[in-house]
Design a protein around this motif. Structure first.
Motif, mmCIF file in Angstrom:
data_model
loop_
_atom_site.group_PDB
_atom_site.id
_atom_site.type_symbol
_atom_site.label_atom_id
_atom_site.label_comp_id
_atom_site.label_asym_id
_atom_site.label_seq_id
_atom_site.Cartn_x
_atom_site.Cartn_y
_atom_site.Cartn_z
ATOM 1 N N GLY A 54 0.807 -1.220 0.000
ATOM 2 C CA GLY A 54 0.000 0.000 0.000
ATOM 3 C C GLY A 54 0.836 1.265 0.000
ATOM 4 O O GLY A 54 1.951 1.324 -0.533
ATOM 5 N N ALA A 55 0.293 2.290 0.628
ATOM 6 C CA ALA A 55 0.918 3.611 0.642
ATOM 7 C C ALA A 55 2.210 3.617 1.450
ATOM 8 O O ALA A 55 3.111 4.419 1.188
ATOM 9 C CB ALA A 55 -0.063 4.643 1.194
ATOM 10 N N TRP A 56 2.321 2.724 2.430
ATOM 11 C CA TRP A 56 3.545 2.670 3.238
ATOM 12 C C TRP A 56 4.768 2.303 2.420
ATOM 13 O O TRP A 56 5.886 2.672 2.744
ATOM 14 C CB TRP A 56 3.374 1.694 4.402
ATOM 15 C CG TRP A 56 2.515 2.268 5.492
ATOM 16 C CD1 TRP A 56 1.243 1.930 5.795
ATOM 17 C CD2 TRP A 56 2.899 3.310 6.383
ATOM 18 N NE1 TRP A 56 0.785 2.696 6.824
ATOM 19 C CE2 TRP A 56 1.794 3.562 7.221
ATOM 20 C CE3 TRP A 56 4.045 4.073 6.570
ATOM 21 C CZ2 TRP A 56 1.801 4.522 8.214
ATOM 22 C CZ3 TRP A 56 4.059 5.031 7.557
ATOM 23 C CH2 TRP A 56 2.951 5.240 8.364
ATOM 24 N N TYR A 58 5.522 3.410 -0.515
ATOM 25 C CA TYR A 58 6.065 4.639 -1.097
ATOM 26 C C TYR A 58 6.711 5.532 -0.038
ATOM 27 O O TYR A 58 7.698 6.210 -0.301
ATOM 28 C CB TYR A 58 4.968 5.391 -1.861
ATOM 29 C CG TYR A 58 4.407 4.550 -2.977
ATOM 30 C CD1 TYR A 58 5.194 4.244 -4.095
ATOM 31 C CD2 TYR A 58 3.124 4.025 -2.910
ATOM 32 C CE1 TYR A 58 4.698 3.444 -5.109
ATOM 33 C CE2 TYR A 58 2.619 3.231 -3.925
ATOM 34 C CZ TYR A 58 3.417 2.937 -5.016
ATOM 35 O OH TYR A 58 2.943 2.146 -6.020
ATOM 36 N N VAL A 59 6.160 5.490 1.164
ATOM 37 C CA VAL A 59 6.771 6.241 2.267
ATOM 38 C C VAL A 59 8.149 5.665 2.582
ATOM 39 O O VAL A 59 9.139 6.387 2.718
ATOM 40 C CB VAL A 59 5.862 6.227 3.520
ATOM 41 C CG1 VAL A 59 6.583 6.812 4.720
ATOM 42 C CG2 VAL A 59 4.564 6.958 3.246
#
Length: 182
Positions: A54-56, A58-59
């Motif tokens: 998920g978005a993590w 990319y973080v």
């Protein structure tokens, strides 16, 4: 003392005169310690981004990927500067240190101005098989040592230290000149 014995001693002294020059440059092994840190950091970044969803992802890619990229750019620069643009040369009278890419600086250090030649090795350097050669230099106008020239991460550190020390000792004892500076 007989003339034959005096000639024999003179011959021995003449045979030990240092005449050759030595040049040291960094090798790939000399930069191994910095490379291993980069490889470990890159592996951690790849594993962390692979297992995260998920978005993590990319973080983590931003938090770990950008510093990793910066580190590898710095490592490439360091490798280029040390491998291509840095050399150390020992002649019978001088130790010559050259470094730089755009502006190359050359420093001639007279062997008489070298007070000590030491080897420094931390645990990591011992594991990798490299060492730091440390030249303690004395001030041009005094007899006190004021500066250290560190030559970090050399794989040929023992040979380098021995050759510099041998030449320095010969120059100080055999030449026997007194240092008079104005």
């Amino acid at each position: 003392m007989s003339e034959e014995l005096m000639e024999k001693e003179a011959t021995v002294v003449e045979e030990n005169v240092p005449t050759e020059s030595f040049v040291w440059r960094y090798t790939g092994k000399d930069l191994l310690d910095e490379s291993i840190f980069g490889i470990v950091f890159l592996a951690i970044a790849i594993i962390a981004c692979t297992v995260t969803e998920g978005a993590w992802r990319y973080v983590l890619l931003g938090l770990l990927g950008i510093p990793t990229l910066i580190y590898w750019c710095w490592l490439s620069y360091l490798f280029f500067i040390r491998r291509v643009c840095t050399s150390y040369e020992l002649t019978p009278q001088n130790f010559i240190y050259r470094h730089g890419f755009i502006v190359q600086k050359t420093r001639f250090i007279e062997l008489f101005d070298i007070e000590q030649v030491n080897i420094k090795r931390n645990l990591w350097e011992r594991i990798i098989g490299v060492g730091t050669v440390q030249l303690r230099l004395k001030d041009q106008g005094t007899t006190s040592a004021i500066e250290d020239l560190n030559i970090p991460g050399m794989s040929d550190f023992e040979n380098m230290q021995k050759k510099i020390n041998d030449y320095r000792t010969y120059y100080r004892t055999r030449v026997g000149r007194t240092l008079v500076r104005g």
